[in-house]
Motif scaffolding. Structure first.
Motif, PDB file in Angstrom:
ATOM      1  N   GLU A  28     -51.473  13.171 135.669  1.00  0.00           N
ATOM      2  CA  GLU A  28     -50.252  13.963 135.873  1.00  0.00           C
ATOM      3  C   GLU A  28     -49.045  13.076 136.171  1.00  0.00           C
ATOM      4  OE1 GLU A  28     -51.796  16.570 138.884  1.00  0.00           O
ATOM      5  OE2 GLU A  28     -52.336  18.111 137.410  1.00  0.00           O
ATOM      6  N   GLU A  29     -49.294  11.876 136.689  1.00  0.00           N
ATOM      7  CA  GLU A  29     -48.214  10.901 136.941  1.00  0.00           C
ATOM      8  C   GLU A  29     -47.897  10.076 135.704  1.00  0.00           C
ATOM      9  OE1 GLU A  29     -49.570   8.588 140.275  1.00  0.00           O
ATOM     10  OE2 GLU A  29     -49.465  10.289 141.644  1.00  0.00           O
ATOM     11  N   GLY A  30     -48.674  10.252 134.619  1.00  0.00           N
ATOM     12  CA  GLY A  30     -48.379   9.560 133.367  1.00  0.00           C
ATOM     13  C   GLY A  30     -49.205   8.321 133.090  1.00  0.00           C
ATOM     14  N   ASN A  31     -50.319   8.133 133.797  1.00  0.00           N
ATOM     15  CA  ASN A  31     -51.172   6.978 133.539  1.00  0.00           C
ATOM     16  C   ASN A  31     -51.955   7.221 132.243  1.00  0.00           C
ATOM     17  OD1 ASN A  31     -53.934   5.576 133.685  1.00  0.00           O
ATOM     18  ND2 ASN A  31     -52.703   4.468 135.200  1.00  0.00           N
ATOM     19  N   ALA A  32     -51.717   6.378 131.229  1.00  0.00           N
ATOM     20  CA  ALA A  32     -52.301   6.577 129.899  1.00  0.00           C
ATOM     21  C   ALA A  32     -53.827   6.530 129.912  1.00  0.00           C
ATOM     22  CB  ALA A  32     -51.758   5.546 128.924  1.00  0.00           C
ATOM     23  N   GLU A  33     -54.411   5.622 130.680  1.00  0.00           N
ATOM     24  CA  GLU A  33     -55.874   5.532 130.745  1.00  0.00           C
ATOM     25  C   GLU A  33     -56.459   6.799 131.351  1.00  0.00           C
ATOM     26  OE1 GLU A  33     -59.626   3.721 130.177  1.00  0.00           O
ATOM     27  OE2 GLU A  33     -57.670   3.097 129.457  1.00  0.00           O
ATOM     28  N   ALA A  34     -55.873   7.269 132.438  1.00  0.00           N
ATOM     29  CA  ALA A  34     -56.339   8.496 133.079  1.00  0.00           C
ATOM     30  C   ALA A  34     -56.166   9.692 132.145  1.00  0.00           C
ATOM     31  CB  ALA A  34     -55.605   8.727 134.398  1.00  0.00           C
ATOM     32  N   TYR A  57     -53.797  18.118 124.488  1.00  0.00           N
ATOM     33  CA  TYR A  57     -52.648  17.926 125.386  1.00  0.00           C
ATOM     34  C   TYR A  57     -52.716  16.543 126.053  1.00  0.00           C
ATOM     35  CZ  TYR A  57     -49.700  18.375 129.532  1.00  0.00           C
ATOM     36  OH  TYR A  57     -48.767  18.143 130.513  1.00  0.00           O
ATOM     37  N   TRP A  58     -53.869  16.213 126.656  1.00  0.00           N
ATOM     38  CA  TRP A  58     -53.974  14.948 127.379  1.00  0.00           C
ATOM     39  C   TRP A  58     -54.023  13.757 126.433  1.00  0.00           C
ATOM     40  CZ3 TRP A  58     -52.246  14.694 131.952  1.00  0.00           C
ATOM     41  CH2 TRP A  58     -52.312  15.810 132.787  1.00  0.00           C
ATOM     42  N   TYR A  59     -54.710  13.898 125.310  1.00  0.00           N
ATOM     43  CA  TYR A  59     -54.731  12.802 124.337  1.00  0.00           C
ATOM     44  C   TYR A  59     -53.327  12.532 123.783  1.00  0.00           C
ATOM     45  CZ  TYR A  59     -59.885  12.609 123.869  1.00  0.00           C
ATOM     46  OH  TYR A  59     -61.231  12.444 124.066  1.00  0.00           O
ATOM     47  N   GLU A  60     -52.558  13.591 123.528  1.00  0.00           N
ATOM     48  CA  GLU A  60     -51.198  13.392 123.002  1.00  0.00           C
ATOM     49  C   GLU A  60     -50.324  12.635 124.003  1.00  0.00           C
ATOM     50  OE1 GLU A  60     -50.005  17.374 121.761  1.00  0.00           O
ATOM     51  OE2 GLU A  60     -50.420  16.827 119.664  1.00  0.00           O
ATOM     52  N   LYS A  61     -50.461  12.972 125.280  1.00  0.00           N
ATOM     53  CA  LYS A  61     -49.678  12.266 126.302  1.00  0.00           C
ATOM     54  C   LYS A  61     -50.068  10.789 126.340  1.00  0.00           C
ATOM     55  CE  LYS A  61     -48.597  14.413 130.207  1.00  0.00           C
ATOM     56  NZ  LYS A  61     -47.171  14.531 130.055  1.00  0.00           N
ATOM     57  N   SER A  62     -51.350  10.505 126.269  1.00  0.00           N
ATOM     58  CA  SER A  62     -51.841   9.135 126.296  1.00  0.00           C
ATOM     59  C   SER A  62     -51.482   8.399 125.004  1.00  0.00           C
ATOM     60  CB  SER A  62     -53.358   9.132 126.517  1.00  0.00           C
ATOM     61  OG  SER A  62     -53.854   7.829 126.627  1.00  0.00           O
ATOM     62  N   ALA A  63     -51.651   9.077 123.881  1.00  0.00           N
ATOM     63  CA  ALA A  63     -51.337   8.465 122.579  1.00  0.00           C
ATOM     64  C   ALA A  63     -49.857   8.121 122.470  1.00  0.00           C
ATOM     65  CB  ALA A  63     -51.748   9.412 121.450  1.00  0.00           C
ATOM     66  N   ALA A  64     -49.003   8.909 123.110  1.00  0.00           N
ATOM     67  CA  ALA A  64     -47.563   8.624 123.096  1.00  0.00           C
ATOM     68  C   ALA A  64     -47.251   7.280 123.755  1.00  0.00           C
ATOM     69  CB  ALA A  64     -46.795   9.745 123.783  1.00  0.00           C
ATOM     70  N   GLN A  65     -48.208   6.795 124.549  1.00  0.00           N
ATOM     71  CA  GLN A  65     -48.063   5.489 125.192  1.00  0.00           C
ATOM     72  C   GLN A  65     -48.895   4.421 124.461  1.00  0.00           C
ATOM     73  OE1 GLN A  65     -48.144   5.662 129.624  1.00  0.00           O
ATOM     74  NE2 GLN A  65     -48.645   7.816 129.262  1.00  0.00           N
ATOM     75  N   ASP A  66     -49.283   4.727 123.225  1.00  0.00           N
ATOM     76  CA  ASP A  66     -50.058   3.813 122.370  1.00  0.00           C
ATOM     77  C   ASP A  66     -51.424   3.450 122.934  1.00  0.00           C
ATOM     78  OD1 ASP A  66     -48.090   3.837 120.437  1.00  0.00           O
ATOM     79  OD2 ASP A  66     -47.190   1.945 121.064  1.00  0.00           O
ATOM     80  N   LEU A  71     -55.438   7.625 120.724  1.00  0.00           N
ATOM     81  CA  LEU A  71     -54.983   7.754 119.332  1.00  0.00           C
ATOM     82  C   LEU A  71     -56.165   8.061 118.419  1.00  0.00           C
ATOM     83  CD1 LEU A  71     -52.523   4.728 119.240  1.00  0.00           C
ATOM     84  CD2 LEU A  71     -51.870   7.096 118.747  1.00  0.00           C
ATOM     85  N   ASN A  72     -57.237   7.295 118.567  1.00  0.00           N
ATOM     86  CA  ASN A  72     -58.418   7.481 117.723  1.00  0.00           C
ATOM     87  C   ASN A  72     -59.078   8.838 117.972  1.00  0.00           C
ATOM     88  OD1 ASN A  72     -60.519   6.064 115.884  1.00  0.00           O
ATOM     89  ND2 ASN A  72     -61.736   6.861 117.578  1.00  0.00           N
TER      90      ASN A  72
END
Length: 153
Positions: A28-34, A57-66, A71-72
Protein backbone atom coordinates in the motif's frame (compact mmCIF):
# COMPACT_ATOMS: atom_id res chain seq x y z
CA UNK A 1 15.52 -8.08 9.48
CA UNK A 2 13.29 -5.51 7.77
CA UNK A 3 9.56 -6.01 7.39
CA UNK A 4 10.09 -6.62 3.67
CA UNK A 5 12.74 -9.28 4.29
CA UNK A 6 10.57 -10.87 6.97
CA UNK A 7 7.54 -10.91 4.68
CA UNK A 8 9.55 -12.44 1.82
CA UNK A 9 10.97 -15.10 4.16
CA UNK A 10 7.46 -15.98 5.37
CA UNK A 11 6.19 -16.14 1.79
CA UNK A 12 9.08 -18.38 0.72
CA UNK A 13 8.46 -20.70 3.68
CA UNK A 14 4.78 -21.09 2.76
CA UNK A 15 3.38 -18.94 5.56
CA UNK A 16 1.27 -16.94 3.15
CA UNK A 17 -1.25 -15.41 5.58
CA UNK A 18 1.54 -14.10 7.81
CA UNK A 19 3.44 -12.82 4.77
CA UNK A 20 0.28 -11.11 3.52
CA UNK A 21 -0.25 -9.30 6.83
CA UNK A 22 3.31 -7.96 6.78
CA UNK A 23 3.55 -7.20 3.06
CA UNK A 24 0.16 -5.57 2.45
CA UNK A 25 1.03 -2.32 4.28
CA UNK A 26 4.32 -2.18 2.34
CA UNK A 27 2.44 -2.75 -0.92
CA UNK A 28 0.00 0.00 0.00
CA UNK A 29 3.04 2.29 0.46
CA UNK A 30 4.20 1.44 -3.07
CA UNK A 31 6.89 -1.20 -2.49
CA UNK A 32 7.14 -3.03 -5.85
CA UNK A 33 8.36 -6.33 -4.37
CA UNK A 34 5.54 -6.39 -1.82
CA UNK A 35 3.00 -5.47 -4.51
CA UNK A 36 4.20 -8.34 -6.69
CA UNK A 37 3.98 -10.88 -3.87
CA UNK A 38 0.51 -9.68 -2.87
CA UNK A 39 -0.50 -10.08 -6.54
CA UNK A 40 0.87 -13.62 -6.51
CA UNK A 41 -1.02 -14.51 -3.33
CA UNK A 42 -4.27 -13.36 -4.94
CA UNK A 43 -3.51 -14.96 -8.32
CA UNK A 44 -2.73 -18.38 -6.89
CA UNK A 45 -5.12 -18.31 -3.95
CA UNK A 46 -2.39 -18.84 -1.37
CA UNK A 47 -4.38 -18.94 1.86
CA UNK A 48 -6.71 -16.37 0.29
CA UNK A 49 -9.50 -16.82 -2.22
CA UNK A 50 -8.29 -16.53 -5.81
CA UNK A 51 -9.08 -13.02 -7.00
CA UNK A 52 -7.71 -12.29 -10.45
CA UNK A 53 -8.92 -8.68 -10.37
CA UNK A 54 -6.95 -8.01 -7.18
CA UNK A 55 -3.97 -9.89 -8.62
CA UNK A 56 -4.06 -7.68 -11.71
CA UNK A 57 -4.40 -4.56 -9.55
CA UNK A 58 -1.28 -5.38 -7.51
CA UNK A 59 0.74 -6.68 -10.45
CA UNK A 60 -0.04 -3.51 -12.43
CA UNK A 61 1.19 -1.33 -9.57
CA UNK A 62 4.39 -3.37 -9.32
CA UNK A 63 4.86 -3.61 -13.10
CA UNK A 64 4.59 0.19 -13.34
CA UNK A 65 7.84 0.20 -11.36
CA UNK A 66 9.44 -2.28 -13.82
CA UNK A 67 9.33 -5.22 -11.42
CA UNK A 68 10.14 -8.03 -13.85
CA UNK A 69 8.29 -10.81 -12.03
CA UNK A 70 5.14 -8.69 -11.90
CA UNK A 71 5.53 -7.81 -15.58
CA UNK A 72 5.85 -11.49 -16.49
CA UNK A 73 3.02 -12.68 -14.23
CA UNK A 74 0.69 -9.95 -15.46
CA UNK A 75 1.55 -10.86 -19.06
CA UNK A 76 0.71 -14.50 -18.26
CA UNK A 77 -2.72 -13.46 -16.97
CA UNK A 78 -3.36 -11.30 -20.03
CA UNK A 79 -2.24 -14.09 -22.37
CA UNK A 80 -4.72 -16.41 -20.65
CA UNK A 81 -7.46 -13.80 -21.07
CA UNK A 82 -6.51 -13.50 -24.76
CA UNK A 83 -6.77 -17.27 -25.21
CA UNK A 84 -10.21 -17.13 -23.60
CA UNK A 85 -11.21 -14.49 -26.17
CA UNK A 86 -11.62 -11.74 -23.59
CA UNK A 87 -8.89 -9.30 -24.70
CA UNK A 88 -6.44 -8.80 -27.55
CA UNK A 89 -2.77 -9.68 -27.14
CA UNK A 90 -1.37 -6.15 -27.05
CA UNK A 91 -1.18 -5.92 -23.27
CA UNK A 92 0.44 -9.34 -22.88
CA UNK A 93 2.94 -8.79 -25.70
CA UNK A 94 3.97 -5.37 -24.42
CA UNK A 95 4.46 -6.68 -20.88
CA UNK A 96 6.41 -9.74 -22.03
CA UNK A 97 8.61 -7.52 -24.21
CA UNK A 98 9.33 -5.10 -21.38
CA UNK A 99 10.14 -7.92 -18.94
CA UNK A 100 12.29 -9.63 -21.60
CA UNK A 101 14.23 -6.42 -22.23
CA UNK A 102 14.83 -6.17 -18.48
CA UNK A 103 16.25 -9.71 -18.45
CA UNK A 104 13.31 -11.92 -17.43
CA UNK A 105 14.23 -15.21 -19.09
CA UNK A 106 10.72 -16.79 -19.27
CA UNK A 107 9.51 -13.56 -20.91
CA UNK A 108 12.34 -13.78 -23.47
CA UNK A 109 11.10 -17.25 -24.32
CA UNK A 110 7.47 -16.11 -24.56
CA UNK A 111 8.32 -13.21 -26.88
CA UNK A 112 10.26 -15.63 -29.06
CA UNK A 113 7.30 -18.02 -29.10
CA UNK A 114 4.87 -15.18 -29.85
CA UNK A 115 6.98 -14.07 -32.85
CA UNK A 116 7.41 -17.65 -34.04
CA UNK A 117 3.72 -18.51 -33.84
CA UNK A 118 2.36 -15.08 -34.81
CA UNK A 119 0.25 -14.75 -31.66
CA UNK A 120 -1.19 -11.27 -32.11
CA UNK A 121 1.83 -10.25 -34.19
CA UNK A 122 3.06 -11.08 -37.65
CA UNK A 123 5.29 -14.14 -37.71
CA UNK A 124 8.90 -12.98 -37.57
CA UNK A 125 11.39 -15.82 -37.38
CA UNK A 126 14.37 -13.45 -37.08
CA UNK A 127 12.89 -11.83 -33.97
CA UNK A 128 11.85 -15.23 -32.63
CA UNK A 129 15.39 -16.57 -32.96
CA UNK A 130 16.84 -13.44 -31.32
CA UNK A 131 14.68 -13.82 -28.21
CA UNK A 132 15.00 -17.59 -28.04
CA UNK A 133 18.79 -17.31 -28.22
CA UNK A 134 18.73 -14.92 -25.26
CA UNK A 135 16.59 -17.30 -23.21
CA UNK A 136 18.69 -20.29 -24.31
CA UNK A 137 21.87 -18.52 -23.21
CA UNK A 138 20.32 -18.50 -19.74
CA UNK A 139 19.72 -22.28 -19.84
CA UNK A 140 15.96 -22.03 -20.29
CA UNK A 141 15.21 -25.52 -21.62
CA UNK A 142 11.94 -24.76 -23.47
CA UNK A 143 13.77 -22.04 -25.40
CA UNK A 144 16.65 -24.40 -26.22
CA UNK A 145 14.20 -26.99 -27.53
CA UNK A 146 12.26 -24.49 -29.63
CA UNK A 147 15.44 -22.89 -30.98
CA UNK A 148 16.90 -26.29 -31.88
CA UNK A 149 13.71 -27.12 -33.77
CA UNK A 150 13.85 -23.84 -35.73
CA UNK A 151 17.53 -24.11 -36.59
CA UNK A 152 17.31 -27.74 -37.68
CA UNK A 153 14.45 -27.14 -40.13
Amino acid sequence: MSNLQNGIALFQSGKYSQAFEILLPLAEEGNAEAESIIGCIYELGLEKDIDINKAIYWYEKSAAQDHIIALNNLANIFMYLYREGLIDTNKAVNLYRKAAELGMVPSQYMIGKIYLEGIGLDVNETEAVKWLKLASANDFEPAKTMLSSILSS
